[in-house]
Design an enzyme around this catalytic site. Structure first.
Site, PDB file in Angstrom:
ATOM      1  N   LYS A  20      -2.051  -0.758   3.780  1.00 30.43           N
ATOM      2  CA  LYS A  20      -2.424  -1.676   2.707  1.00 30.43           C
ATOM      3  C   LYS A  20      -1.255  -1.958   1.787  1.00 30.43           C
ATOM      4  O   LYS A  20      -0.438  -1.071   1.512  1.00 30.43           O
ATOM      5  CB  LYS A  20      -3.553  -1.052   1.860  1.00 30.43           C
ATOM      6  N   VAL A  21      -1.228  -3.164   1.281  1.00 37.06           N
ATOM      7  CA  VAL A  21      -0.313  -3.497   0.192  1.00 37.06           C
ATOM      8  C   VAL A  21      -1.225  -3.863  -0.964  1.00 37.06           C
ATOM      9  O   VAL A  21      -2.167  -4.650  -0.794  1.00 37.06           O
ATOM     10  CB  VAL A  21       0.601  -4.692   0.558  1.00 37.06           C
ATOM     11  N   VAL A  22      -0.970  -3.265  -2.115  1.00 35.63           N
ATOM     12  CA  VAL A  22      -1.891  -3.479  -3.242  1.00 35.63           C
ATOM     13  C   VAL A  22      -1.144  -4.155  -4.386  1.00 35.63           C
ATOM     14  O   VAL A  22      -0.091  -3.681  -4.823  1.00 35.63           O
ATOM     15  CB  VAL A  22      -2.522  -2.139  -3.695  1.00 35.63           C
ATOM     16  N   LEU A  54       1.377  -3.039  -6.953  1.00 34.89           N
ATOM     17  CA  LEU A  54       0.900  -1.730  -7.439  1.00 34.89           C
ATOM     18  C   LEU A  54       1.301  -0.609  -6.489  1.00 34.89           C
ATOM     19  O   LEU A  54       1.549   0.506  -6.907  1.00 34.89           O
ATOM     20  CB  LEU A  54      -0.622  -1.752  -7.605  1.00 34.89           C
ATOM     21  N   GLY A  55       1.345  -0.899  -5.198  1.00 40.38           N
ATOM     22  CA  GLY A  55       1.758   0.134  -4.252  1.00 40.38           C
ATOM     23  C   GLY A  55       1.581  -0.321  -2.817  1.00 40.38           C
ATOM     24  O   GLY A  55       0.945  -1.339  -2.547  1.00 40.38           O
ATOM     25  N   LYS A  56       2.146   0.477  -1.940  1.00 39.10           N
ATOM     26  CA  LYS A  56       2.050   0.172  -0.502  1.00 39.10           C
ATOM     27  C   LYS A  56       1.647   1.439   0.208  1.00 39.10           C
ATOM     28  O   LYS A  56       2.206   2.512  -0.068  1.00 39.10           O
ATOM     29  CB  LYS A  56       3.436  -0.251   0.024  1.00 39.10           C
ATOM     30  N   GLY A  57       0.675   1.346   1.091  1.00 41.69           N
ATOM     31  CA  GLY A  57       0.307   2.486   1.923  1.00 41.69           C
ATOM     32  C   GLY A  57       0.740   2.195   3.342  1.00 41.69           C
ATOM     33  O   GLY A  57       1.497   1.259   3.593  1.00 41.69           O
ATOM     34  N   ALA A  58       0.254   2.998   4.251  1.00 43.03           N
ATOM     35  CA  ALA A  58       0.616   2.784   5.642  1.00 43.03           C
ATOM     36  C   ALA A  58       0.080   1.445   6.127  1.00 43.03           C
ATOM     37  O   ALA A  58       0.682   0.798   6.978  1.00 43.03           O
ATOM     38  CB  ALA A  58       0.069   3.922   6.496  1.00 43.03           C
ATOM     39  N   ASP A  64     -11.947  11.068   4.280  1.00 39.44           N
ATOM     40  CA  ASP A  64     -10.488  11.091   4.056  1.00 39.44           C
ATOM     41  C   ASP A  64     -10.183  11.438   2.599  1.00 39.44           C
ATOM     42  O   ASP A  64      -9.370  10.802   1.940  1.00 39.44           O
ATOM     43  CB  ASP A  64      -9.874   9.748   4.447  1.00 39.44           C
TER      44      ASP A  64
HETATM   45  N1  LIG Z   1      -7.224   0.460  -7.047  1.00 42.78           N
HETATM   46  C1  LIG Z   1      -5.946   0.668  -7.198  1.00 42.78           C
HETATM   47  N2  LIG Z   1      -5.415   0.592  -8.424  1.00 42.78           N
HETATM   48  C2  LIG Z   1      -4.100   0.817  -8.608  1.00 42.78           C
HETATM   49  N3  LIG Z   1      -3.239   1.111  -7.631  1.00 42.78           N
HETATM   50  C3  LIG Z   1      -3.701   1.192  -6.379  1.00 42.78           C
HETATM   51  C4  LIG Z   1      -5.074   0.972  -6.097  1.00 42.78           C
HETATM   52  N4  LIG Z   1      -5.257   1.119  -4.782  1.00 42.78           N
HETATM   53  C5  LIG Z   1      -4.056   1.414  -4.246  1.00 42.78           C
HETATM   54  N5  LIG Z   1      -3.122   1.467  -5.204  1.00 42.78           N
HETATM   55  C6  LIG Z   1      -1.697   1.732  -5.028  1.00 42.78           C
HETATM   56  O1  LIG Z   1      -1.313   1.262  -3.769  1.00 42.78           O
HETATM   57  C7  LIG Z   1      -0.822   2.316  -2.949  1.00 42.78           C
HETATM   58  C8  LIG Z   1      -1.313   2.116  -1.547  1.00 42.78           C
HETATM   59  O2  LIG Z   1      -2.725   2.189  -1.501  1.00 42.78           O
HETATM   60  P1  LIG Z   1      -3.465   3.092  -0.424  1.00 42.78           P
HETATM   61  O3  LIG Z   1      -2.885   4.438  -0.458  1.00 42.78           O
HETATM   62  O4  LIG Z   1      -4.920   2.963  -0.664  1.00 42.78           O
HETATM   63  O5  LIG Z   1      -3.061   2.346   0.892  1.00 42.78           O
HETATM   64  P2  LIG Z   1      -3.403   2.774   2.361  1.00 42.78           P
HETATM   65  O6  LIG Z   1      -2.599   1.929   3.256  1.00 42.78           O
HETATM   66  O7  LIG Z   1      -4.863   2.795   2.535  1.00 42.78           O
HETATM   67  O8  LIG Z   1      -2.866   4.197   2.254  1.00 42.78           O
HETATM   68  P3  LIG Z   1      -2.880   5.343   3.307  1.00 42.78           P
HETATM   69  O9  LIG Z   1      -1.483   5.361   3.782  1.00 42.78           O
HETATM   70  O10 LIG Z   1      -3.242   6.534   2.473  1.00 42.78           O
HETATM   71  O11 LIG Z   1      -3.870   4.994   4.350  1.00 42.78           O
HETATM   72  C9  LIG Z   1      -1.332   3.601  -3.559  1.00 42.78           C
HETATM   73  O12 LIG Z   1      -0.457   4.662  -3.350  1.00 42.78           O
HETATM   74  C10 LIG Z   1      -1.422   3.232  -5.036  1.00 42.78           C
HETATM   75  O13 LIG Z   1      -0.191   3.479  -5.686  1.00 42.78           O
END
Ligand SMILES: Nc1ncnc2c1ncn2[C@@H]1O[C@H](COP(=O)(O)OP(=O)(O)OP(=O)(O)O)[C@@H](O)[C@H]1O
Length: 597
Positions: A104-106, A98-102, A215
């Site tokens: 988290k990988v979702v 679904l996505g990757k943040g800094a 945040d």
């Molecule tokens: N509940 C969810 N449902 C669908 N997609 C999600 C969900 N949570 C996260 N994602 C996808 O995953 C990506 C990464 O999640 P998120 O931004 O929460 O990660 P993070 O590492 O916490 O980010 P950040 O860099 O903001 O700290 C998001 O940009 C989004 O596209």
């Protein structure tokens, strides 16, 4: 502010990352690391090794085969399949990212108990600093609100390097991604989104002590695009603020951090409203706040000098500006709370104006203004469409303090809309009536046409019959003529037979006619004695001599002595002679036959 949390703005050292998300997340990672150990035992207790793997595999395979939703939309050729299960076997991770943040990988996952799709969040962790992740779980678990992403479960990976938690899945990703997709959302959408964010915040801040998200940014707000549903996510930075206490931890994303977060004096839940003000600015302009800055140090400087982002100048909607100014106020006490903002003129829900009754002539319309927000008012009034104007009626009700003034424009325009609808309905009804009349006339016409066609058919039938009858009449006339001719011939034959005084057997009709003509050709001059003539008639009619003498006597008694006298007789003279009808006819016939011959 702790030593470890002190940001190195100038140098961009190891705990700092330049770029959009790095700053706050770096601190977040360190804090998360401190919580993990505390929660490992709790999370391991959730493992359920007795689950029936085969049943789950069957369910998934079946689901994968039948549910087209499981096709990854980002890669249409890739069929989704299960990669792993949660320790309790309730959740299974699919191969869809679904996505990757800094940090988290979702991934997409399935809740096998409920049949929902869920988000499988994988957080990479260190071993010596895990306190905050457990805290995030505690907060997430206690939070239940339609505008906050629901938390389902969490556990530690077997090698204890990943922390995995399952949350509600949001179909359209983050608000930030969505804004980019929509280019510029209109004020109505911005209002809808803002209301939902504020409802979520009002819920968090309504806790005792209040939960501060810390945040809030469009990357941490998620959307279900199909229903325009907005939910706040990433509560990893959230903290309970003990009453009277203030937080001192430096955490968040620089562009969205209120000035007091950079200072050592502490902060409260109003920092979330500051961040919301930045989000509102991003939603309205489509620009990331402080996009003009090239590094976090510049942002820090601007925030501390109370310089607002450049994009603020692009906002012209006064109501939106009013909200942003309240949120970005340097003095946190001047910032309205989430609940107060929900009631401000831009974000308040406008009342509904509905029709209660409408008389058939649409002259008197009973209307009701229904307030949904905190006002919870309901005002019922009658509107005369012939005499009243919406402006006058609303102004009057405001003057009488029946309606709050801030809705004057809205209610007036709603009444105008209702009047337009009524007018449209009227026109539609009239048009329908005309259509109905036209249809009636058309069907009458069709009926008449059918009747006419039937009549024409019948006329043709009658005409044919008339022709037939005419033909018949001609034939009958011809037959009648023929019959008359035959009758005449028969009479002639009869007279002939009588005059010949012999019984003649006529070989054929032609001969009989010849004989009769012979008798008839006998010419009686006017001075022929009545004796001769009467005796001939008696003979022709097969009468005796005595009868003849009787007739002669009666004629001579009237001084009729010759055939000439007889010819001069008028019809009334004949009847006064005293002869029988037969005698008169016989005499007349003989006279006529002779004369005609
Ligand atoms: N509940 C969810 N449902 C669908 N997609 C999600 C969900 N949570 C996260 N994602 C996808 O995953 C990506 C990464 O999640 P998120 O931004 O929460 O990660 P993070 O590492 O916490 O980010 P950040 O860099 O903001 O700290 C998001 O940009 C989004 O596209």
């Amino acid at each position: 502010m702790t030593e470890a949390a002190q940001p190195n703005f100038e140098g961009g050292g190891t705990t700092m990352m330049t770029g959009l998300d790095g700053f706050g997340s770096t601190f977040l990672l360190e804090k998360r690391d401190t919580t993990i150990a505390d929660h490992i035992n709790f999370q391991l207790a959730q493992y359920n090794t007795n689950s029936t793997d085969s049943a789950i595999t069957a369910f998934i395979n079946n689901h994968t085969a039948n549910n087209s939703d499981l096709i990854d939309r980002s890669n249409q050729n890739q069929v989704e399949h299960v990669l792993e299960w949660s320790p309790n076997k309730r959740y299974c991770r699919l191969n869809t990212l679904l996505g990757k943040g800094a940090f988290k990988v979702v991934h997409k996952a399935m809740d096998l108990e409920e049949g929902y799709e869920v988000a499988w969040n994988v957080l990479h962790i260190g071993h010596d600093n895990n306190k905050d992740v457990g805290h995030e779980i505690e907060i997430l678990k206690s939070v239940r609100h339609p505008n906050i992403i629901a938390f389902h479960d969490a556990w530690l990976s077997e090698n204890r390097t990943e922390f995995i938690f399952v949350t509600e899945l949001m179909t359209s990703g983050t608000l930030r991604e969505y804004i980019r997709k929509l280019s510029l959302p209109n004020p109505k959408i911005v209002k809808k989104w803002s209301r939902q964010i504020l409802k979520g915040l009002a819920y968090l801040h309504g806790h005792n002590p209040p939960i501060i998200h810390r945040d809030i940014k469009c990357d941490n707000i998620f959307i279900n695009g199909a229903h325009g549903e907005i939910k706040i996510g990433d509560l990893g930075t959230a903290e309970n603020m003990w009453l009277g206490d203030k937080k001192y931890t430096l955490i968040g994303t620089p562009e969205f951090m209120a000035p007091e977060m950079y200072e050592e004096e502490g902060y409260n839940e109003k920092v979330d409203l500051y961040a919301f003000g930045m989000c509102l600015m991003e939603m309205t302009t489509g620009e990331y706040p402080y996009a003009e800055c090239t590094n976090t140090a510049q942002i820090y400087k601007k925030v501390c000098q109370h310089i607002k982002p450049d994009s603020l100048a692009k906002i012209q909607n006064l109501q939106v500006l009013e909200v942003i100014h309240s949120c970005l106020s340097t003095n946190e006490n001047e910032r309205l709370s989430a609940q107060e903002l929900l009631e401000c003129s831009f974000l308040a829900v406008e009342p509904d104006v509905v029709i209660l009754e409408n008389d058939p002539s649409h002259t008197i319309v009973t209307l009701q203004v229904v307030f949904k927000g905190s006002d919870k008012l309901s005002v019922k009034f009658e509107f005369n469409t012939q005499e009243d104007t919406p402006q006058e009626v609303v102004a009057e009700m405001i003057e009488e303090q029946v309606l709050p003034e801030r809705y004057q424009q809205w209610i007036t325009s709603e009444i105008h809309r209702i009047l337009r609808d009524i007018e449209k309905q009227d026109t539609q009804e009239n048009t329908q009536a005309v259509w109905r009349r036209e249809n009636d006339i058309r069907s009458e016409l069709e009926k008449s046409k059918v009747e006419l066609a039937n009549l024409v058919e019948r006329v043709i039938e009658f005409e044919n019959k008339c022709d037939q009858l005419k033909q018949h009449a001609i034939v009958t006339e011809e037959k009648e003529l023929q019959a008359l001719n035959e009758l005449e011939k028969a009479i002639k034959v009869y007279y002939y037979q009588q005059n010949e005084d012999t019984i003649m057997v006529l070989s054929d009709e032609e001969d009989a006619v010849l004989h009769l003509n012979k008798v008839l050709s006998k010419d009686y001059s006017d001075d022929t004695s009545i004796d001769v003539f009467v005796n001939d008639v008696a003979k022709a009619t097969n009468r005796s001599c005595t009868k003849a003498s009787e007739w002669i006597q009666k004629l001579e008694g009237q001084d009729i002595m010759t055939v000439g006298d007889l010819r001069e007789l008028l019809d009334e003279d004949w009847s006064s002679i005293g002869l029988t009808v037969f005698a008169i006819r016989a005499l007349k016939n003989m006279l006529r036959s002779v004369d005609n011959a």
